[in-house]
Design a protein around this motif. Structure first.
Motif, short mmCIF file in Angstrom:
data_model
loop_
_atom_site.label_atom_id
_atom_site.label_comp_id
_atom_site.label_asym_id
_atom_site.label_seq_id
_atom_site.Cartn_x
_atom_site.Cartn_y
_atom_site.Cartn_z
N THR A 101 0.81 -1.22 0.00
CA THR A 101 0.00 0.00 0.00
C THR A 101 0.85 1.27 0.00
O THR A 101 0.32 2.36 0.19
CB THR A 101 -0.92 0.02 1.22
N GLY A 102 2.14 1.15 -0.20
CA GLY A 102 3.03 2.30 -0.15
C GLY A 102 2.78 3.28 -1.29
O GLY A 102 2.24 2.92 -2.33
N VAL A 103 3.19 4.54 -1.06
CA VAL A 103 3.05 5.58 -2.08
C VAL A 103 4.25 6.53 -2.05
O VAL A 103 4.85 6.76 -1.01
CB VAL A 103 1.75 6.41 -1.92
N PHE A 104 4.53 7.06 -3.23
CA PHE A 104 5.45 8.18 -3.40
C PHE A 104 4.60 9.35 -3.88
O PHE A 104 3.99 9.29 -4.95
CB PHE A 104 6.52 7.89 -4.45
N THR A 105 4.52 10.42 -3.09
CA THR A 105 3.80 11.62 -3.48
C THR A 105 4.81 12.74 -3.66
O THR A 105 5.63 12.98 -2.79
CB THR A 105 2.77 12.00 -2.39
N ASN A 106 4.73 13.42 -4.80
CA ASN A 106 5.66 14.50 -5.13
C ASN A 106 7.10 13.99 -5.12
O ASN A 106 7.98 14.57 -4.49
CB ASN A 106 5.48 15.68 -4.18
N LEU A 107 7.33 12.91 -5.85
CA LEU A 107 8.67 12.31 -5.98
C LEU A 107 9.49 13.08 -7.00
O LEU A 107 9.01 13.37 -8.10
CB LEU A 107 8.53 10.85 -6.43
N LYS A 120 7.36 3.25 -10.17
CA LYS A 120 6.30 4.00 -10.85
C LYS A 120 4.90 3.49 -10.51
O LYS A 120 3.94 4.25 -10.57
CB LYS A 120 6.53 4.00 -12.35
N ASP A 121 4.77 2.24 -10.09
CA ASP A 121 3.47 1.69 -9.67
C ASP A 121 2.97 2.35 -8.39
O ASP A 121 1.80 2.24 -8.06
CB ASP A 121 3.57 0.19 -9.45
N TYR A 122 3.86 3.01 -7.66
CA TYR A 122 3.50 3.59 -6.36
C TYR A 122 3.46 5.12 -6.37
O TYR A 122 3.21 5.73 -5.34
CB TYR A 122 4.50 3.12 -5.30
N VAL A 123 3.73 5.74 -7.51
CA VAL A 123 3.74 7.20 -7.59
C VAL A 123 2.30 7.70 -7.72
O VAL A 123 1.54 7.27 -8.57
CB VAL A 123 4.57 7.69 -8.80
N LYS A 124 1.92 8.63 -6.85
CA LYS A 124 0.58 9.22 -6.85
C LYS A 124 0.68 10.71 -7.06
O LYS A 124 1.60 11.35 -6.72
CB LYS A 124 -0.14 8.95 -5.53
#
Length: 124
Positions: A101-107, A120-124
């Motif tokens: 369920t991890g995310v990268f926001t504003n990577l 890239k599957d975790y970039v929001k």
């Protein structure tokens, strides 16, 4: 070659317990910037990884020992040298199990320096 015989397993931050909060953490020239245990679900805000040397063969910004379940907000990853087959591997994210369920926001990552696409599957 570095003086460390196990460079690829060195890390700037190793979160073993999870549910921790990190703010403005900087990992400089470790094999792994942020290492996360199987149970980690931490929150990382305004953190940064940088590699100024390509003396080693692999650079990993985030390594999850299992699924990626952490939240990275305003995360910056700077690889200073292009990835080269057989010479240097640059990874934003390395997991031992897909999903999570991890995310990268504003990577912010210099994508031209890596062939990694798993993050890239975790970039929001």
């Amino acid at each position: 070659m570095s003086e460390c015989s196990d460079y690829v397993n060195t890390c700037g931050f190793y979160d073993k317990s999870g549910s921790n909060w990190y703010d403005f953490c900087y990992s400089d020239q470790f094999g792994i910037g942020f290492r996360l245990s199987k149970t980690t679900g931490g929150n990382f805000t305004n953190c940064y990884c940088f590699w100024y040397s390509k003396n080693e063969t692999k650079h990993v910004a985030v390594k999850a020992e299992g699924k990626f379940n952490s939240v990275f907000t305003n995360f910056k990853v700077d690889f200073n040298f292009n990835e080269e087959d057989g010479v240097l591997t640059n990874k934003v994210l390395e997991v031992t199990r897909k999903g999570g369920t991890g995310v990268f926001t504003n990577l912010a990552v210099n994508e031209k320096m890596t062939k990694d696409t798993a993050y890239k599957d975790y970039v929001k």
